[in-house]
Design a protein around this motif. Sequence first.
Motif, PDB file in Angstrom:
ATOM      1  N   GLN A 163      62.815  45.243  70.450  1.00  0.00           N
ATOM      2  CA  GLN A 163      62.834  46.372  71.475  1.00  0.00           C
ATOM      3  C   GLN A 163      62.061  47.643  71.066  1.00  0.00           C
ATOM      4  OE1 GLN A 163      66.294  49.214  72.820  1.00  0.00           O
ATOM      5  NE2 GLN A 163      67.163  47.179  73.433  1.00  0.00           N
ATOM      6  N   VAL A 164      61.182  47.975  71.997  1.00  0.00           N
ATOM      7  CA  VAL A 164      59.953  48.895  71.367  1.00  0.00           C
ATOM      8  C   VAL A 164      59.910  49.759  72.797  1.00  0.00           C
ATOM      9  CG1 VAL A 164      58.962  47.654  69.702  1.00  0.00           C
ATOM     10  CG2 VAL A 164      58.307  47.139  72.289  1.00  0.00           C
ATOM     11  N   LEU A 165      59.285  51.065  72.298  1.00  0.00           N
ATOM     12  CA  LEU A 165      58.912  52.070  73.024  1.00  0.00           C
ATOM     13  C   LEU A 165      57.456  51.608  73.821  1.00  0.00           C
ATOM     14  CD1 LEU A 165      58.986  55.035  74.003  1.00  0.00           C
ATOM     15  CD2 LEU A 165      57.274  55.715  72.168  1.00  0.00           C
ATOM     16  N   TYR A 166      57.809  51.517  75.134  1.00  0.00           N
ATOM     17  CA  TYR A 166      56.677  50.995  76.114  1.00  0.00           C
ATOM     18  C   TYR A 166      57.030  51.887  77.589  1.00  0.00           C
ATOM     19  CZ  TYR A 166      53.775  47.739  78.306  1.00  0.00           C
ATOM     20  OH  TYR A 166      52.670  46.917  78.935  1.00  0.00           O
ATOM     21  N   HIS A 167      55.844  52.738  77.894  1.00  0.00           N
ATOM     22  CA  HIS A 167      55.773  53.434  79.199  1.00  0.00           C
ATOM     23  C   HIS A 167      54.396  53.632  79.297  1.00  0.00           C
ATOM     24  CE1 HIS A 167      55.309  57.473  77.506  1.00  0.00           C
ATOM     25  NE2 HIS A 167      56.378  57.092  76.557  1.00  0.00           N
ATOM     26  N   LEU A 168      54.193  54.131  80.768  1.00  0.00           N
ATOM     27  CA  LEU A 168      52.561  54.160  81.060  1.00  0.00           C
ATOM     28  C   LEU A 168      51.992  54.989  80.305  1.00  0.00           C
ATOM     29  CD1 LEU A 168      53.140  54.442  84.833  1.00  0.00           C
ATOM     30  CD2 LEU A 168      52.175  52.418  83.635  1.00  0.00           C
ATOM     31  N   GLU A 169      52.212  56.012  79.628  1.00  0.00           N
ATOM     32  CA  GLU A 169      51.293  56.823  78.677  1.00  0.00           C
ATOM     33  C   GLU A 169      51.848  56.395  77.169  1.00  0.00           C
ATOM     34  OE1 GLU A 169      52.857  60.387  80.125  1.00  0.00           O
ATOM     35  OE2 GLU A 169      51.127  60.542  81.616  1.00  0.00           O
ATOM     36  N   GLU A 170      52.331  55.284  76.952  1.00  0.00           N
ATOM     37  CA  GLU A 170      52.381  54.955  75.661  1.00  0.00           C
ATOM     38  C   GLU A 170      52.423  53.451  75.457  1.00  0.00           C
ATOM     39  OE1 GLU A 170      52.579  56.106  72.276  1.00  0.00           O
ATOM     40  OE2 GLU A 170      52.076  54.479  72.417  1.00  0.00           O
ATOM     41  N   ARG A 171      51.155  52.721  75.405  1.00  0.00           N
ATOM     42  CA  ARG A 171      50.795  51.252  75.408  1.00  0.00           C
ATOM     43  C   ARG A 171      50.502  50.782  74.145  1.00  0.00           C
ATOM     44  NH1 ARG A 171      46.929  50.617  80.622  1.00  0.00           N
ATOM     45  NH2 ARG A 171      47.268  48.593  79.797  1.00  0.00           N
ATOM     46  N   VAL A 224      56.662  51.318  90.919  1.00  0.00           N
ATOM     47  CA  VAL A 224      55.584  50.835  90.426  1.00  0.00           C
ATOM     48  C   VAL A 224      55.237  50.651  88.907  1.00  0.00           C
ATOM     49  CG1 VAL A 224      52.914  51.304  90.428  1.00  0.00           C
ATOM     50  CG2 VAL A 224      54.481  51.817  92.655  1.00  0.00           C
ATOM     51  N   ALA A 225      55.549  51.880  88.175  1.00  0.00           N
ATOM     52  CA  ALA A 225      55.763  51.731  86.720  1.00  0.00           C
ATOM     53  C   ALA A 225      56.478  50.844  86.109  1.00  0.00           C
ATOM     54  CB  ALA A 225      56.236  53.366  86.256  1.00  0.00           C
ATOM     55  N   GLN A 227      57.329  47.828  87.443  1.00  0.00           N
ATOM     56  CA  GLN A 227      56.762  46.648  87.586  1.00  0.00           C
ATOM     57  C   GLN A 227      55.691  46.376  86.947  1.00  0.00           C
ATOM     58  OE1 GLN A 227      56.593  42.898  88.663  1.00  0.00           O
ATOM     59  NE2 GLN A 227      58.024  44.051  89.686  1.00  0.00           N
ATOM     60  N   PHE A 228      54.569  47.267  86.405  1.00  0.00           N
ATOM     61  CA  PHE A 228      53.649  47.198  85.514  1.00  0.00           C
ATOM     62  C   PHE A 228      54.102  46.820  84.341  1.00  0.00           C
ATOM     63  CE2 PHE A 228      50.620  49.105  82.532  1.00  0.00           C
ATOM     64  CZ  PHE A 228      49.365  48.324  83.044  1.00  0.00           C
ATOM     65  N   LEU A 229      55.249  47.418  83.815  1.00  0.00           N
ATOM     66  CA  LEU A 229      55.610  47.081  82.565  1.00  0.00           C
ATOM     67  C   LEU A 229      56.172  45.736  82.382  1.00  0.00           C
ATOM     68  CD1 LEU A 229      57.572  50.619  81.604  1.00  0.00           C
ATOM     69  CD2 LEU A 229      55.055  49.865  81.165  1.00  0.00           C
ATOM     70  N   VAL A 230      56.641  45.024  83.413  1.00  0.00           N
ATOM     71  CA  VAL A 230      57.255  43.622  83.234  1.00  0.00           C
ATOM     72  C   VAL A 230      56.152  42.794  83.838  1.00  0.00           C
ATOM     73  CG1 VAL A 230      59.626  44.544  83.404  1.00  0.00           C
ATOM     74  CG2 VAL A 230      58.572  44.015  85.398  1.00  0.00           C
ATOM     75  N   ARG A 231      55.306  43.232  83.854  1.00  0.00           N
ATOM     76  CA  ARG A 231      54.043  42.137  84.568  1.00  0.00           C
ATOM     77  C   ARG A 231      53.869  40.974  83.698  1.00  0.00           C
ATOM     78  NH1 ARG A 231      51.618  45.870  81.634  1.00  0.00           N
ATOM     79  NH2 ARG A 231      49.544  45.649  80.516  1.00  0.00           N
ATOM     80  N   ALA A 251      66.726  48.682  90.537  1.00  0.00           N
ATOM     81  CA  ALA A 251      67.011  47.332  90.841  1.00  0.00           C
ATOM     82  C   ALA A 251      65.966  46.637  91.830  1.00  0.00           C
ATOM     83  CB  ALA A 251      68.512  47.416  91.440  1.00  0.00           C
ATOM     84  N   SER A 252      65.556  47.696  92.716  1.00  0.00           N
ATOM     85  CA  SER A 252      64.390  47.117  93.715  1.00  0.00           C
ATOM     86  C   SER A 252      63.223  46.824  93.386  1.00  0.00           C
ATOM     87  CB  SER A 252      64.380  48.049  94.937  1.00  0.00           C
ATOM     88  OG  SER A 252      65.727  48.156  95.427  1.00  0.00           O
ATOM     89  N   ALA A 253      62.912  47.429  92.110  1.00  0.00           N
ATOM     90  CA  ALA A 253      61.528  47.262  91.669  1.00  0.00           C
ATOM     91  C   ALA A 253      61.090  45.910  91.210  1.00  0.00           C
ATOM     92  CB  ALA A 253      61.390  48.073  90.262  1.00  0.00           C
ATOM     93  N   ALA A 254      62.373  45.099  91.132  1.00  0.00           N
ATOM     94  CA  ALA A 254      62.183  43.537  90.490  1.00  0.00           C
ATOM     95  C   ALA A 254      61.180  42.865  91.675  1.00  0.00           C
ATOM     96  CB  ALA A 254      63.347  43.200  90.152  1.00  0.00           C
ATOM     97  N   SER A 255      61.516  43.207  92.805  1.00  0.00           N
ATOM     98  CA  SER A 255      61.049  42.313  94.059  1.00  0.00           C
ATOM     99  C   SER A 255      59.565  42.822  94.448  1.00  0.00           C
ATOM    100  CB  SER A 255      61.986  42.378  95.126  1.00  0.00           C
ATOM    101  OG  SER A 255      62.287  43.708  95.674  1.00  0.00           O
TER     102      SER A 255
END
Length: 282
Positions: A163-171, A224-225, A227-231, A251-255
Motif C-alpha cells: 500500500q503506497v502513496l499514489y495520486h496524480l501529482e505523486e507518481r 477521472v483521477a 480511474q487513472f490510478l486504477v488503470r 463508487a461511480s468512478a469504477a464504471s
Amino acid sequence: MEKRVFGNTGVSVPVIGQGTWQMEDDDAEGAVRTLRAGLDLGLTHLDTAELYGQGRVEEALVSRAIEGRRDEVFLVSKVMPSNATRKGTVTACERSLRRLRTDRLDCYLLHWPGSHPLADTVAAFEQLVKDGKIRSWGVSNFAVDELEEVLSLAGPGRIACNQVLYHLEERAIEHTVVPWCEAEGVAVVAYSPFGNGHFPAPSSAGGKVLASIAQAHGATPYQVALQFLVRRPSTFAIPKASDARHMRDNASAASLTLTPEDLRRIDAAFPRGDEPDSLPVI
Ligand code: NAP
C-alpha cells in the motif's frame, strides 16, 4: 462495482475501496452511515489501522460499519512498526480484532518499514495466517529493496499487497515499485489518491485538463483521477470520504472508461517526473 484479484490471494476485491484515516475527526454517526452506504454500493474494501485515532477508528467507526455484514467486507488493518516484533505483531493483531469485533482480517499490513527485524514480522504474519486470524498479509510504504528483503524471507506468492502513496501529482511508484509488484503478483493499493484532500485546483492547468475530460464523460474530476490510478490491472485505490456525496462519486468512478487519448492527456498534465532517491510517503 468492478473487482479484480487482489495480488496472490485469489480473492476478488473492488478496485475502489474506502479509507478511514482521520475519520475520528469527523462526525461519527455520519462517517459510519457513509461507510455502510459505501458497502451497499460495493465499496467493500475497508482500510484501517491500529494507528488511526489510536485505535478509535477501528473501535468506534469501522466495527460499527461492518456490524452484521462482516462477510461482505475485505477488511484490512495495519500494525505499527514499533509493535512489529514477533510477539508484538500477534498481540497488536489480537487487539485490532477485539476493537473491530471480528475474528479475522482479510489482509494485515506492516504500516511502514521499521527497526524490528523483518524476519520476525513475517514469522508473526505467517503464524497469524496459520491460526486463522488473518487471511493474508502485506506491507505498506515499501520500496523495491525492502520488498526484495521481504520476498527473500517469505518466498514467492506470500506478499499480498504493497500500500503506497499514489495520486496524480505523486507518481513515483510507477518507476520501479509497480513493475516489481506486477512481476511478483503483489497488489498495489493507492493511498491518499486525492493527495489527502490536496486535489489539483480547478483553475490550475492540470485541473482544467481533468475538468474537460470529466465533462466529456459526464463525470467529475475526482472520478477521472481515480480511474487513472486504477488503470493498470494490479492497482486498487482507497479514497477516504466521510461525506456521502463524495463516497457515491467515488463508487461511480469504477464504471468510468477513459480513452487512450484521455490517458495521454492526464499523463502529460501530471508527468511522473524522475525517480526520486527514496519512496515518497505522506
Ligand atoms: P484522500 O482519500 O486522498 O483524500 C480524502 C479527502 O478527499 C477528504 O477530505 C474527503 O472529504 C475528500 N474527498 C473524498 N472523495 C471526494 C470526492 N469524490 N470529491 C471531493 N472530495 C472528496 O486522503 P487519505 O485519507 O490520506 O487517503 C485515503 C486512505 O488511504 C486513508 O484514509 C487511509 O485509509 C489510507 N492511507 C494509508 C497510509 C499508509 O501509510 N498506508 C497513509 C495515508 C492514507 P470528506 O471526508 O469530507 O468526504
